[in-house]
Design a protein around this motif. Structure first.
Motif, PDB file in Angstrom:
ATOM      1  N   PHE A   1      -3.043   6.054   6.368  1.00 44.38           N
ATOM      2  CA  PHE A   1      -1.960   6.627   5.576  1.00 44.38           C
ATOM      3  C   PHE A   1      -1.800   5.862   4.264  1.00 44.38           C
ATOM      4  N   LEU A   2      -1.906   4.538   4.333  1.00 45.93           N
ATOM      5  CA  LEU A   2      -1.764   3.715   3.138  1.00 45.93           C
ATOM      6  C   LEU A   2      -2.859   4.046   2.123  1.00 45.93           C
ATOM      7  N   GLN A   3      -4.075   4.262   2.616  1.00 44.70           N
ATOM      8  CA  GLN A   3      -5.179   4.653   1.730  1.00 44.70           C
ATOM      9  C   GLN A   3      -4.889   5.991   1.050  1.00 44.70           C
ATOM     10  N   LEU A   4      -4.419   6.967   1.833  1.00 43.22           N
ATOM     11  CA  LEU A   4      -4.131   8.297   1.294  1.00 43.22           C
ATOM     12  C   LEU A   4      -2.991   8.242   0.273  1.00 43.22           C
ATOM     13  N   TYR A   5      -1.919   7.548   0.627  1.00 38.74           N
ATOM     14  CA  TYR A   5      -0.771   7.456  -0.278  1.00 38.74           C
ATOM     15  C   TYR A   5      -1.140   6.730  -1.569  1.00 38.74           C
ATOM     16  N   HIS A   6      -1.877   5.638  -1.430  1.00 35.60           N
ATOM     17  CA  HIS A   6      -2.263   4.858  -2.614  1.00 35.60           C
ATOM     18  C   HIS A   6      -3.149   5.689  -3.533  1.00 35.60           C
ATOM     19  N   SER A   7      -4.083   6.444  -2.952  1.00 41.01           N
ATOM     20  CA  SER A   7      -4.970   7.287  -3.741  1.00 41.01           C
ATOM     21  C   SER A   7      -4.182   8.330  -4.529  1.00 41.01           C
ATOM     22  N   PHE A   8      -3.197   8.932  -3.865  1.00 34.26           N
ATOM     23  CA  PHE A   8      -2.382   9.956  -4.533  1.00 34.26           C
ATOM     24  C   PHE A   8      -1.545   9.330  -5.650  1.00 34.26           C
ATOM     25  N   ILE A   9      -0.901   8.215  -5.349  1.00 37.61           N
ATOM     26  CA  ILE A   9      -0.040   7.551  -6.329  1.00 37.61           C
ATOM     27  C   ILE A   9      -0.849   7.072  -7.531  1.00 37.61           C
ATOM     28  N   HIS A  10      -2.055   6.575  -7.277  1.00 35.77           N
ATOM     29  CA  HIS A  10      -2.910   6.057  -8.342  1.00 35.77           C
ATOM     30  C   HIS A  10      -3.175   7.124  -9.401  1.00 35.77           C
ATOM     31  N   GLU A  11      -3.326   8.362  -8.953  1.00 35.90           N
ATOM     32  CA  GLU A  11      -3.618   9.453  -9.884  1.00 35.90           C
ATOM     33  C   GLU A  11      -2.449   9.734 -10.813  1.00 35.90           C
ATOM     34  N   ASN A  12      -1.265   9.287 -10.432  1.00 36.57           N
ATOM     35  CA  ASN A  12      -0.075   9.517 -11.246  1.00 36.57           C
ATOM     36  C   ASN A  12       0.260   8.331 -12.141  1.00 36.57           C
ATOM     37  N   LEU A  13      -0.626   7.355 -12.176  1.00 34.86           N
ATOM     38  CA  LEU A  13      -0.427   6.180 -13.019  1.00 34.86           C
ATOM     39  C   LEU A  13      -1.401   6.195 -14.194  1.00 34.86           C
ATOM     40  N   SER A  14      -0.952   5.689 -15.313  1.00 39.10           N
ATOM     41  CA  SER A  14      -1.860   5.535 -16.451  1.00 39.10           C
ATOM     42  C   SER A  14      -2.841   4.414 -16.154  1.00 39.10           C
ATOM     43  N   CYS A  15      -3.963   4.421 -16.835  1.00 37.51           N
ATOM     44  CA  CYS A  15      -5.021   3.429 -16.574  1.00 37.51           C
ATOM     45  C   CYS A  15      -4.517   2.002 -16.683  1.00 37.51           C
ATOM     46  N   GLU A  16      -3.673   1.737 -17.701  1.00 31.71           N
ATOM     47  CA  GLU A  16      -3.201   0.361 -17.901  1.00 31.71           C
ATOM     48  C   GLU A  16      -2.162  -0.056 -16.865  1.00 31.71           C
TER      49      GLU A  16
ATOM     50  N   PHE B   1      -4.451  -2.274  -4.162  1.00 30.64           N
ATOM     51  CA  PHE B   1      -4.558  -1.869  -2.762  1.00 30.64           C
ATOM     52  C   PHE B   1      -4.779  -3.067  -1.838  1.00 30.64           C
ATOM     53  N   GLU B   2      -5.536  -4.066  -2.284  1.00 32.91           N
ATOM     54  CA  GLU B   2      -5.788  -5.245  -1.446  1.00 32.91           C
ATOM     55  C   GLU B   2      -4.477  -5.949  -1.107  1.00 32.91           C
ATOM     56  N   ARG B   3      -3.573  -5.978  -2.052  1.00 32.13           N
ATOM     57  CA  ARG B   3      -2.254  -6.592  -1.818  1.00 32.13           C
ATOM     58  C   ARG B   3      -1.467  -5.772  -0.789  1.00 32.13           C
ATOM     59  N   LEU B   4      -1.516  -4.458  -0.914  1.00 33.74           N
ATOM     60  CA  LEU B   4      -0.840  -3.589   0.047  1.00 33.74           C
ATOM     61  C   LEU B   4      -1.429  -3.763   1.442  1.00 33.74           C
ATOM     62  N   GLU B   5      -2.744  -3.875   1.509  1.00 34.81           N
ATOM     63  CA  GLU B   5      -3.413  -4.062   2.798  1.00 34.81           C
ATOM     64  C   GLU B   5      -2.980  -5.374   3.445  1.00 34.81           C
ATOM     65  N   THR B   6      -2.868  -6.421   2.642  1.00 35.90           N
ATOM     66  CA  THR B   6      -2.420  -7.717   3.154  1.00 35.90           C
ATOM     67  C   THR B   6      -1.002  -7.629   3.705  1.00 35.90           C
ATOM     68  N   GLN B   7      -0.158  -6.888   3.016  1.00 42.50           N
ATOM     69  CA  GLN B   7       1.218  -6.714   3.485  1.00 42.50           C
ATOM     70  C   GLN B   7       1.254  -5.946   4.803  1.00 42.50           C
ATOM     71  N   LEU B   8       0.387  -4.947   4.937  1.00 40.61           N
ATOM     72  CA  LEU B   8       0.317  -4.194   6.190  1.00 40.61           C
ATOM     73  C   LEU B   8      -0.137  -5.094   7.334  1.00 40.61           C
ATOM     74  N   LYS B   9      -1.109  -5.952   7.077  1.00 39.50           N
ATOM     75  CA  LYS B   9      -1.592  -6.874   8.106  1.00 39.50           C
ATOM     76  C   LYS B   9      -0.464  -7.817   8.542  1.00 39.50           C
ATOM     77  N   ALA B  10       0.336  -8.270   7.584  1.00 40.63           N
ATOM     78  CA  ALA B  10       1.458  -9.159   7.909  1.00 40.63           C
ATOM     79  C   ALA B  10       2.450  -8.440   8.828  1.00 40.63           C
ATOM     80  N   CYS B  11       2.713  -7.173   8.543  1.00 37.27           N
ATOM     81  CA  CYS B  11       3.639  -6.390   9.385  1.00 37.27           C
ATOM     82  C   CYS B  11       3.059  -6.185  10.781  1.00 37.27           C
TER      83      CYS B  11
END
Length: 225
Positions: free
Chosen positions: A87-102, A109-119
């Motif tokens: 789910f995190l991969q899918l959500y991140h992919s969708f959100i990324h498309e709504n962000l400007s390149c900068e 995503f690596e930071r989000l993955e680390t947070q998920l592992k902590a949980c």
């Protein structure tokens, strides 16, 4: 696997069963073996006898097979459930498309993955729906990085994932508490020696004639970011 948990984890109590401490090793290894068989190619699946030898448990292959059957029945034979990581991969992919390149670098995503592992190190999060846990982590990170332009995209994900405001707020608070404690200097770090899986010479010799080989794996980096 269908998601049935609600805030507080009160649902699904009818099918809840307590596991005796002496059976925990068998349950753990059986779950691991089921996961391997569900996600890996057949040639990469080790023999059950080898896993038992390496783990140094005293139960038999028959015990493990019986436990597998019990677990599968509890899961209604649905072993390929969608996980919070997916789910995190899918959500991140969708959100990324709504962000400007900068701005994309602010949602790593690596930071989000680390947070998920902590949980996932906290038993309480086993009661959360995978979709809710993933969205809670993403929402908190967006707030932390002040990505206000993603508010509508987040609401879109919440709506289509059928996640209520109450549910999201409940788990966001628990995730925030967990991540705050995890990043604190007061957080107890694991004893590295206890995390090493030591295989005796005798066990290694028993495995010598098997196709399954013990290899030296690279150290898994752990960050607190």
């Amino acid at each position: 696997m269908q998601e049935q948990s609600q805030p507080g984890g009160k649902s699904g109590q009818a099918g809840k069963a307590m596991v005796q401490p002496k059976h925990l090793g068998c349950v753990g290894l059986s779950c691991f073996y089921l996961a391997v068989k569900a996600s890996e190619e057949e040639r990469n699946v080790p023999l059950a006898t080898d896993l038992i030898r390496i783990s140094q448990y005293r139960f038999t292959v028959s015990d493990m097979m019986r436990m597998e059957k019990i677990i599968l029945e509890k899961l209604c034979w649905k072993v390929k459930a969608v996980t919070a990581f997916q789910f995190l991969q899918l959500y991140h992919s969708f959100i990324h498309e709504n962000l400007s390149c900068e701005r994309r670098r602010y949602l790593n995503f690596e930071r989000l993955e680390t947070q998920l592992k902590a949980c996932h190190c906290r038993i309480m999060f086993s009661k959360a729906k995978p979709s809710v846990l993933a969205l809670s982590i993403l929402a908190l990170e967006m707030e932390e990085q002040k990505l206000l332009e993603l508010t509508e995209a987040l609401e879109f994900l919440q709506l289509h994932s059928k996640i209520s405001n109450r549910e999201l707020t409940f788990w966001k608070e628990l995730v925030l508490k967990c991540l705050t404690e995890y990043s604190s200097s007061k957080c107890s770090k694991p004893n590295v020696q206890k995390l090493k899986w030591i295989v005796s010479g005798r066990t290694a010799r028993q495995l010598k004639h098997s196709y399954y080989r013990i290899t030296h794996l690279p150290t898994i980096p752990e960050t607190t970011s």
